[in-house]
Design a protein around this motif. Structure first.
Motif, PDB file in Angstrom:
ATOM      1  N   ILE A 185       0.878  -1.345  -0.019  1.00 52.97           N
ATOM      2  CA  ILE A 185      -0.104  -0.015   0.036  1.00 52.97           C
ATOM      3  C   ILE A 185       0.806   1.211   0.052  1.00 52.97           C
ATOM      4  O   ILE A 185       1.870   1.087   0.478  1.00 52.97           O
ATOM      5  CB  ILE A 185      -0.916  -0.029   1.294  1.00 52.97           C
ATOM      6  CG1 ILE A 185      -1.838  -1.378   1.310  1.00 52.97           C
ATOM      7  CG2 ILE A 185      -1.952   1.188   1.394  1.00 52.97           C
ATOM      8  CD1 ILE A 185      -2.705  -1.461   2.298  1.00 52.97           C
ATOM      9  N   PRO A 186       0.576   1.989  -0.835  1.00 55.04           N
ATOM     10  CA  PRO A 186       1.311   3.517  -0.888  1.00 55.04           C
ATOM     11  C   PRO A 186       1.701   4.037   0.495  1.00 55.04           C
ATOM     12  O   PRO A 186       0.959   3.845   1.273  1.00 55.04           O
ATOM     13  CB  PRO A 186       0.635   4.318  -1.789  1.00 55.04           C
ATOM     14  CG  PRO A 186      -0.212   3.486  -2.813  1.00 55.04           C
ATOM     15  CD  PRO A 186      -0.517   2.380  -1.801  1.00 55.04           C
ATOM     16  N   SER A 187       2.933   4.493   0.822  1.00 52.73           N
ATOM     17  CA  SER A 187       3.415   5.012   2.170  1.00 52.73           C
ATOM     18  C   SER A 187       2.450   6.371   2.594  1.00 52.73           C
ATOM     19  O   SER A 187       2.153   6.447   3.569  1.00 52.73           O
ATOM     20  CB  SER A 187       4.730   5.477   2.161  1.00 52.73           C
ATOM     21  OG  SER A 187       5.084   6.322   0.923  1.00 52.73           O
ATOM     22  N   VAL A 188       1.828   6.869   1.583  1.00 53.72           N
ATOM     23  CA  VAL A 188       0.863   8.168   1.661  1.00 53.72           C
ATOM     24  C   VAL A 188      -0.386   7.706   1.274  1.00 53.72           C
ATOM     25  O   VAL A 188      -0.431   7.989  -0.107  1.00 53.72           O
ATOM     26  CB  VAL A 188       1.548   9.598   1.288  1.00 53.72           C
ATOM     27  CG1 VAL A 188       0.480  10.480   1.406  1.00 53.72           C
ATOM     28  CG2 VAL A 188       2.988   9.817   1.912  1.00 53.72           C
ATOM     29  N   THR A 189      -1.562   7.389   1.938  1.00 53.40           N
ATOM     30  CA  THR A 189      -2.639   7.092   1.500  1.00 53.40           C
ATOM     31  C   THR A 189      -3.872   7.806   2.222  1.00 53.40           C
ATOM     32  O   THR A 189      -3.537   8.119   3.609  1.00 53.40           O
ATOM     33  CB  THR A 189      -2.948   5.495   1.505  1.00 53.40           C
ATOM     34  OG1 THR A 189      -2.784   4.993   2.921  1.00 53.40           O
ATOM     35  CG2 THR A 189      -1.971   4.774   0.650  1.00 53.40           C
ATOM     36  N   TYR A 190      -4.994   8.107   1.952  1.00 55.49           N
ATOM     37  CA  TYR A 190      -6.134   8.655   2.550  1.00 55.49           C
ATOM     38  C   TYR A 190      -7.187   7.615   2.775  1.00 55.49           C
ATOM     39  O   TYR A 190      -7.405   6.646   1.730  1.00 55.49           O
ATOM     40  CB  TYR A 190      -6.552   9.779   1.739  1.00 55.49           C
ATOM     41  CG  TYR A 190      -5.481  10.919   1.669  1.00 55.49           C
ATOM     42  CD1 TYR A 190      -5.602  11.901   2.697  1.00 55.49           C
ATOM     43  CD2 TYR A 190      -4.621  11.175   0.609  1.00 55.49           C
ATOM     44  CE1 TYR A 190      -4.575  13.014   2.632  1.00 55.49           C
ATOM     45  CE2 TYR A 190      -3.774  12.189   0.459  1.00 55.49           C
ATOM     46  CZ  TYR A 190      -3.893  13.052   1.608  1.00 55.49           C
ATOM     47  OH  TYR A 190      -3.023  13.927   1.415  1.00 55.49           O
ATOM     48  N   LEU A 191      -7.897   7.512   3.827  1.00 57.36           N
ATOM     49  CA  LEU A 191      -8.729   6.787   4.109  1.00 57.36           C
ATOM     50  C   LEU A 191     -10.179   7.307   3.640  1.00 57.36           C
ATOM     51  O   LEU A 191     -10.612   8.399   3.909  1.00 57.36           O
ATOM     52  CB  LEU A 191      -9.082   6.333   5.491  1.00 57.36           C
ATOM     53  CG  LEU A 191     -10.096   5.615   6.096  1.00 57.36           C
ATOM     54  CD1 LEU A 191     -10.253   4.334   5.462  1.00 57.36           C
ATOM     55  CD2 LEU A 191     -10.064   5.388   7.785  1.00 57.36           C
ATOM     56  N   GLY A 192     -11.057   6.617   2.920  1.00 60.80           N
ATOM     57  CA  GLY A 192     -12.326   7.078   2.411  1.00 60.80           C
ATOM     58  C   GLY A 192     -13.331   6.173   2.258  1.00 60.80           C
ATOM     59  O   GLY A 192     -13.169   4.988   2.173  1.00 60.80           O
ATOM     60  N   PHE A 193     -14.461   6.661   1.658  1.00 56.83           N
ATOM     61  CA  PHE A 193     -15.485   6.010   1.544  1.00 56.83           C
ATOM     62  C   PHE A 193     -16.250   6.611   0.377  1.00 56.83           C
ATOM     63  O   PHE A 193     -16.451   7.766   0.318  1.00 56.83           O
ATOM     64  CB  PHE A 193     -16.469   5.740   2.670  1.00 56.83           C
ATOM     65  CG  PHE A 193     -15.774   5.101   3.849  1.00 56.83           C
ATOM     66  CD1 PHE A 193     -15.826   3.699   4.113  1.00 56.83           C
ATOM     67  CD2 PHE A 193     -14.953   5.999   4.807  1.00 56.83           C
ATOM     68  CE1 PHE A 193     -14.849   3.211   5.260  1.00 56.83           C
ATOM     69  CE2 PHE A 193     -14.356   5.252   5.682  1.00 56.83           C
ATOM     70  CZ  PHE A 193     -14.197   4.007   5.981  1.00 56.83           C
ATOM     71  N   SER A 194     -16.982   5.653  -0.515  1.00 56.00           N
ATOM     72  CA  SER A 194     -17.910   6.445  -1.559  1.00 56.00           C
ATOM     73  C   SER A 194     -18.944   5.343  -1.913  1.00 56.00           C
ATOM     74  O   SER A 194     -18.888   4.117  -1.752  1.00 56.00           O
ATOM     75  CB  SER A 194     -16.884   6.563  -2.649  1.00 56.00           C
ATOM     76  OG  SER A 194     -16.487   5.540  -3.265  1.00 56.00           O
ATOM     77  N   SER A 195     -20.060   5.838  -2.503  1.00 54.98           N
ATOM     78  CA  SER A 195     -21.121   5.184  -3.233  1.00 54.98           C
ATOM     79  C   SER A 195     -21.620   5.851  -4.362  1.00 54.98           C
ATOM     80  O   SER A 195     -21.565   7.035  -4.455  1.00 54.98           O
ATOM     81  CB  SER A 195     -21.760   5.121  -2.150  1.00 54.98           C
ATOM     82  OG  SER A 195     -23.095   4.104  -2.200  1.00 54.98           O
ATOM     83  N   GLU A 196     -22.243   4.928  -5.125  1.00 58.18           N
ATOM     84  CA  GLU A 196     -23.107   5.576  -6.086  1.00 58.18           C
ATOM     85  C   GLU A 196     -24.396   4.751  -6.347  1.00 58.18           C
ATOM     86  O   GLU A 196     -24.643   3.440  -5.991  1.00 58.18           O
ATOM     87  CB  GLU A 196     -22.293   5.534  -7.464  1.00 58.18           C
ATOM     88  CG  GLU A 196     -21.836   4.329  -8.055  1.00 58.18           C
ATOM     89  CD  GLU A 196     -21.194   4.214  -9.360  1.00 58.18           C
ATOM     90  OE1 GLU A 196     -21.464   5.175 -10.046  1.00 58.18           O
ATOM     91  OE2 GLU A 196     -20.632   3.173  -9.801  1.00 58.18           O
ATOM     92  N   THR A 197     -25.516   5.253  -7.132  1.00 59.33           N
ATOM     93  CA  THR A 197     -26.360   4.519  -7.606  1.00 59.33           C
ATOM     94  C   THR A 197     -26.764   4.888  -8.861  1.00 59.33           C
ATOM     95  O   THR A 197     -26.423   6.044  -9.578  1.00 59.33           O
ATOM     96  CB  THR A 197     -27.831   5.064  -6.647  1.00 59.33           C
ATOM     97  OG1 THR A 197     -28.117   6.376  -6.827  1.00 59.33           O
ATOM     98  CG2 THR A 197     -27.651   4.439  -5.388  1.00 59.33           C
ATOM     99  N   GLY A 198     -27.255   3.803  -9.654  1.00 59.95           N
ATOM    100  CA  GLY A 198     -27.755   4.277 -11.123  1.00 59.95           C
ATOM    101  C   GLY A 198     -29.063   4.286 -11.331  1.00 59.95           C
ATOM    102  O   GLY A 198     -29.952   4.985 -10.587  1.00 59.95           O
ATOM    103  N   GLU A 199     -29.822   3.461 -11.893  1.00 61.45           N
ATOM    104  CA  GLU A 199     -31.346   3.312 -12.150  1.00 61.45           C
ATOM    105  C   GLU A 199     -31.574   2.683 -10.869  1.00 61.45           C
ATOM    106  O   GLU A 199     -32.943   3.011 -10.456  1.00 61.45           O
ATOM    107  CB  GLU A 199     -31.508   2.694 -13.361  1.00 61.45           C
ATOM    108  CG  GLU A 199     -31.163   3.401 -14.691  1.00 61.45           C
ATOM    109  CD  GLU A 199     -31.664   2.515 -15.987  1.00 61.45           C
ATOM    110  OE1 GLU A 199     -32.138   1.249 -15.915  1.00 61.45           O
ATOM    111  OE2 GLU A 199     -31.318   2.811 -16.998  1.00 61.45           O
ATOM    112  N   LEU A 200     -30.861   1.857 -10.339  1.00 66.51           N
ATOM    113  CA  LEU A 200     -31.378   1.112  -9.321  1.00 66.51           C
ATOM    114  C   LEU A 200     -30.740   1.725  -7.938  1.00 66.51           C
ATOM    115  O   LEU A 200     -29.532   2.403  -8.038  1.00 66.51           O
ATOM    116  CB  LEU A 200     -30.883  -0.309  -9.271  1.00 66.51           C
ATOM    117  CG  LEU A 200     -31.293  -1.089 -10.252  1.00 66.51           C
ATOM    118  CD1 LEU A 200     -30.855  -2.555 -10.377  1.00 66.51           C
ATOM    119  CD2 LEU A 200     -32.828  -1.146 -10.373  1.00 66.51           C
TER     120      LEU A 200
END
Length: 318
Positions: A224-239
Motif C-alpha cells: 500500500i502506498p506510504s501516503v494514503t487517504y482513508l475514504g468511502f464512496s457510493s453511487e446509485t444508477g437506475e437502481l
C-alpha cells in the motif's frame, strides 16, 4: 485511603485499556483520532476536523453519514483530510445498506488510496486508482456462480481499470459472499487489519451481533502506498439503496514480542492462504506507557496513604 487507592488503580486501568488489544496477547493498539469518526460527526462550525465529504453525501449528526440515498444517480464520498501513515493498522467501520426496493444497487467502497475525494465510476470514486479498494457490491452484473452481496478487495496501480461489467472479477485480490448483509436486523460492520509485509485480513459482522465472519486473509498482502487517504464512496444508477456510514474507528497496531500462529484460512473465492505471522521486537511506546502507569499507581498509593494519615490524626484528636 481505600477510595483514593481504588481511584488510582481505576485511572491506571483506564490508561492501560486505551492501548491494549485483547484478541492477540502480543498486539497492542493506539487509537488514531485523525481517522476515527463518530456521532455527532461535525463540530460547532458544522464541519469535521478530520474528514471532508462531498457529492450527494448527507450528514445527520444523530444517525449517519449517507453517501448515497435511495434515489437514482446519486454519488457521494467521505475522505480523511490527513494521510494514514501508520505501518500496521486496524480499521473498523459500522455501516448500513438498506432500502425498500426489490431491485437495488450498487454498493459502496472503502478506500486507502493516494487520491482523495475524486468522483468517478467505481462505486462513486475515480477509476485507475492507486492503492487498495474494498468493494461491498450489492448488484450482480455478470458473475455466474457468485452470490451477492459480494465483498472484494482490489489493488490499484494507477493504470489498471476496474471492470464493472463482470464486477471486477479479473482485478480481484480476494473476496467473499455476504448474503444477508443488506437490510440486516443486526449492526453490520467490517474490520480490515493490515500488517505491512505480513498479512491483510478482512472480517465482517452481519449475521449476529459481536460475531465476526472471516471474509479473507492472506500472508502476501499488497504493498500500500506510504501516503494514503482513508475514504468511502457510493453511487446509485437506475437502481438505488441507502448507503450509510455509522462510525469509523482506526487504530495503530504494534507488537510487543513473541509470535502468533493461526490456522490456514480460505477466502470466499476458494483460495487458500497461509497464516499470518506476528511481528517480533519490543516497543518504546509500550515501555513509556508502562512507566507512566507505574508512576500513576505509585502516586495514587501516596495520595491514599496521605489521606489515611490525615484521617487518623483527626480521629485521635477527638
Amino acid at each position: 485511603m481505600r477510595f483514593a487507592a481504588l481511584s488510582a488503580l481505576w485511572l491506571a486501568a483506564t490508561a492501560w485499556a486505551a492501548v491494549e488489544r485483547s484478541d492477540d496477547g502480543n498486539v497492542r493498539s493506539i487509537q488514531l483520532r485523525t481517522h476515527t469518526l463518530k456521532q455527532p460527526y461535525l463540530d460547532s462550525d458544522m464541519a469535521s476536523r478530520w474528514y471532508d465529504f462531498g457529492g450527494d453525501t448527507i450528514v445527520r449528526t444523530d444517525s449517519y453519514i449517507r453517501l448515497a440515498s435511495e434515489r437514482p444517480s446519486q454519488n457521494g464520498w467521505l475522505f480523511s483530510r490527513v494521510p494514514l501513515t501508520a505501518t500496521n493498522w486496524e480499521i473498523e467501520v459500522e455501516f448500513k445498506i438498506s432500502g425498500k426496493n426489490s431491485l437495488f444497487g450498487d454498493g459502496f467502497a472503502m478506500w486507502l488510496t493516494k487520491d482523495r475525494g475524486e468522483a468517478g465510476p467505481v462505486f462513486g470514486h475515480k477509476n485507475n486508482f492507486e492503492g487498495l479498494g474494498i468493494f461491498v457490491d450489492t448488484y450482480k452484473n455478470n458473475r455466474p456462480g457468485t452470490v451477492f452481496p459480494y465483498v472484494m478487495a482490489m489493488v490499484g496501480d494507477g493504470k489498471t481499470t476496474y471492470n464493472k461489467d463482470n464486477d471486477g472479477k479479473d482485478q480481484e485480490l480476494a473476496g467473499c459472499s455476504a448474503r444477508g448483509l443488506r437490510n440486516s436486523k443486526t449492526p453490520t460492520k467490517l474490520r480490515l487489519t493490515y500488517f505491512q509485509d505480513k498479512s491483510l485480513k478482512l472480517e465482517l459482522m452481519y449475521k449476529t451481533e459481536d460475531e465476526w465472519q472471516l471474509c479473507f486473509e492472506t500472508n502476501e498482502p499488497p504493498t500500500i502506498p506510504s501516503v494514503t487517504y482513508l475514504g468511502f464512496s457510493s453511487e446509485t444508477g437506475e437502481l438505488s439503496d441507502n448507503h450509510d456510514i455509522i462510525s469509523i474507528e482506526a487504530k495503530n497496531l504494534y507488537t510487543t514480542g513473541g509470535s502468533s500462529s493461526k490456522q490456514p484460512t480460505t477466502s470466499g473465492r476458494g483460495n487458500s492462504f497461509k497464516p499470518a505471522q506476528g511481528q517480533s521486537g519490543g516497543s518504546w511506546t509500550w515501555f513509556i506507557f508502562k512507566v507512566i502507569l507505574f508512576f500513576l499507581v505509585i502516586g495514587g498509593g501516596y495520595v491514599g496513604y496521605t489521606a489515611y494519615r490525615t484521617n487518623q490524626k483527626r480521629t485521635h484528636r477527638f
